[in-house]
Design a protein around this motif. Structure first.
Motif, PDB file in Angstrom:
ATOM      1  N   ASP A 117      -2.123  -6.059 -10.483  1.00 46.20           N
ATOM      2  CA  ASP A 117      -1.319  -7.271 -10.378  1.00 46.20           C
ATOM      3  C   ASP A 117       0.088  -7.102 -10.921  1.00 46.20           C
ATOM      4  O   ASP A 117       0.829  -8.071 -11.088  1.00 46.20           O
ATOM      5  N   GLY A 118       0.491  -5.880 -11.193  1.00 47.38           N
ATOM      6  CA  GLY A 118       1.822  -5.628 -11.726  1.00 47.38           C
ATOM      7  C   GLY A 118       1.789  -5.076 -13.130  1.00 47.38           C
ATOM      8  O   GLY A 118       2.676  -4.339 -13.543  1.00 47.38           O
ATOM      9  N   LEU A 119       0.772  -5.426 -13.901  1.00 44.16           N
ATOM     10  CA  LEU A 119       0.636  -4.940 -15.279  1.00 44.16           C
ATOM     11  C   LEU A 119      -0.679  -4.219 -15.511  1.00 44.16           C
ATOM     12  O   LEU A 119      -0.765  -3.311 -16.320  1.00 44.16           O
ATOM     13  N   SER A 120      -1.696  -4.645 -14.803  1.00 41.81           N
ATOM     14  CA  SER A 120      -3.038  -4.118 -15.035  1.00 41.81           C
ATOM     15  C   SER A 120      -3.747  -3.880 -13.707  1.00 41.81           C
ATOM     16  O   SER A 120      -3.471  -4.549 -12.711  1.00 41.81           O
ATOM     17  N   CYS A 121      -4.653  -2.919 -13.711  1.00 38.43           N
ATOM     18  CA  CYS A 121      -5.469  -2.642 -12.522  1.00 38.43           C
ATOM     19  C   CYS A 121      -6.939  -2.963 -12.802  1.00 38.43           C
ATOM     20  O   CYS A 121      -7.848  -2.274 -12.332  1.00 38.43           O
ATOM     21  N   THR A 122      -7.179  -4.021 -13.592  1.00 38.96           N
ATOM     22  CA  THR A 122      -8.546  -4.408 -13.935  1.00 38.96           C
ATOM     23  C   THR A 122      -9.042  -5.598 -13.113  1.00 38.96           C
ATOM     24  O   THR A 122     -10.146  -6.073 -13.319  1.00 38.96           O
ATOM     25  N   ASN A 123      -8.212  -6.107 -12.189  1.00 38.99           N
ATOM     26  CA  ASN A 123      -8.635  -7.237 -11.357  1.00 38.99           C
ATOM     27  C   ASN A 123      -9.691  -6.806 -10.354  1.00 38.99           C
ATOM     28  O   ASN A 123      -9.620  -5.705  -9.800  1.00 38.99           O
ATOM     29  N   LYS A 124     -10.652  -7.669 -10.090  1.00 40.07           N
ATOM     30  CA  LYS A 124     -11.691  -7.391  -9.105  1.00 40.07           C
ATOM     31  C   LYS A 124     -11.370  -8.142  -7.821  1.00 40.07           C
ATOM     32  O   LYS A 124     -11.219  -9.362  -7.814  1.00 40.07           O
ATOM     33  N   LEU A 125     -11.250  -7.386  -6.729  1.00 40.35           N
ATOM     34  CA  LEU A 125     -10.842  -7.922  -5.440  1.00 40.35           C
ATOM     35  C   LEU A 125     -12.026  -7.950  -4.483  1.00 40.35           C
ATOM     36  O   LEU A 125     -12.750  -6.956  -4.351  1.00 40.35           O
ATOM     37  N   LYS A 126     -12.236  -9.075  -3.813  1.00 38.65           N
ATOM     38  CA  LYS A 126     -13.284  -9.179  -2.796  1.00 38.65           C
ATOM     39  C   LYS A 126     -12.761  -8.622  -1.474  1.00 38.65           C
ATOM     40  O   LYS A 126     -11.760  -9.090  -0.950  1.00 38.65           O
ATOM     41  N   CYS A 127     -13.455  -7.626  -0.950  1.00 40.01           N
ATOM     42  CA  CYS A 127     -13.039  -7.004   0.308  1.00 40.01           C
ATOM     43  C   CYS A 127     -13.397  -7.907   1.487  1.00 40.01           C
ATOM     44  O   CYS A 127     -14.329  -8.706   1.420  1.00 40.01           O
ATOM     45  N   ILE A 128     -12.653  -7.756   2.585  1.00 44.96           N
ATOM     46  CA  ILE A 128     -12.765  -8.646   3.743  1.00 44.96           C
ATOM     47  C   ILE A 128     -13.008  -7.840   5.003  1.00 44.96           C
ATOM     48  O   ILE A 128     -12.475  -6.746   5.178  1.00 44.96           O
ATOM     49  N   GLY A 129     -13.812  -8.401   5.891  1.00 44.76           N
ATOM     50  CA  GLY A 129     -13.997  -7.806   7.215  1.00 44.76           C
ATOM     51  C   GLY A 129     -14.507  -6.382   7.165  1.00 44.76           C
ATOM     52  O   GLY A 129     -15.545  -6.090   6.574  1.00 44.76           O
TER      53      GLY A 129
END
Length: 202
Positions: A117-129
């Protein structure tokens, strides 16, 4: 006997000499003007591509002659923005007159990957399609190489190695959250993402 040989040779020359004709254009959807073109001998299909970045922030239409191996659709999703390319191919003269449908509006597929997100890469993203891989990519920036993480389709992962000469490198994996959560420092690269997506997907 000679007549039969002549007929066979004539048919072979006639069918072998036919060159496929396709429509050709590049531009935003709605302003792409079709132009007829005769394809080179290696091109065996006509194609139409629709590329959408973000929530229809930008959209691009490309029609051309191509090879059937290039008839793949792709998606790359870094959370903050997502780029989806839909491709349709056909093998008769001027068959690519219509737009390829926009397939960017898909549902989550149950897979998760880490994103930045600009500062951290610990966000969990839901994949699509069809985003069934996690990706970790490095792209060039004025301040130095920057790391991006997110979801991607198989066709994107298959093409990442060919982008190394442009300064883009990436690796993919298939397990949930397999692309790591290590924090990184991000800068203005976020503003340039659409450009890198376009380079990656074409």
């Amino acid at each position: 006997m000679e007549l039969k040989i002549f007929i066979v040779l004539f048919c072979a020359l006639f069918t072998g000499g036919h060159s496929l004709k396709c429509y050709e254009c590049t531009g935003p959807i709605g302003s792409c003007v079709n132009k007829e073109t005769t394809c080179p001998s290696f091109a065996n299909v006509c194609s139409t591509q629709t590329t959408v970045t973000g929530d229809n922030v930008s959209s691009m239409q490309i029609k051309s002659c191509t090879v059937s191996e290039a008839c793949t659709s792709s998606s790359i999703n870094f959370g903050v923005t997502r780029t989806v390319t839909s491709t349709q191919c056909c093998n008769s003269d001027l068959c690519n007159s219509k737009y390829a449908p926009d397939s960017s509006a898909n549902s989550p597929n149950g897979k998760q990957c880490y994103s930045c997100d600009g500062l951290s890469c610990t966000n969990k993203l839901k994949c699509i399609g069809n985003e069934d891989y996690c990706i970790k990519a490095t792209v060039p920036a004025e301040s130095g190489p920057q790391t991006l993480k997110g979801c991607a389709s198989k066709s994107v992962c298959d093409s990442t190695s060919s982008q190394a000469n442009a300064g883009f490198t990436g690796s993919c994996c298939q397990g949930n959250l397999c692309n790591g959560a290590k924090s990184v420092t991000q800068n203005l690269i976020f503003l340039l993402w659409p450009l890198f997506f376009y380079i990656l997907l074409h």
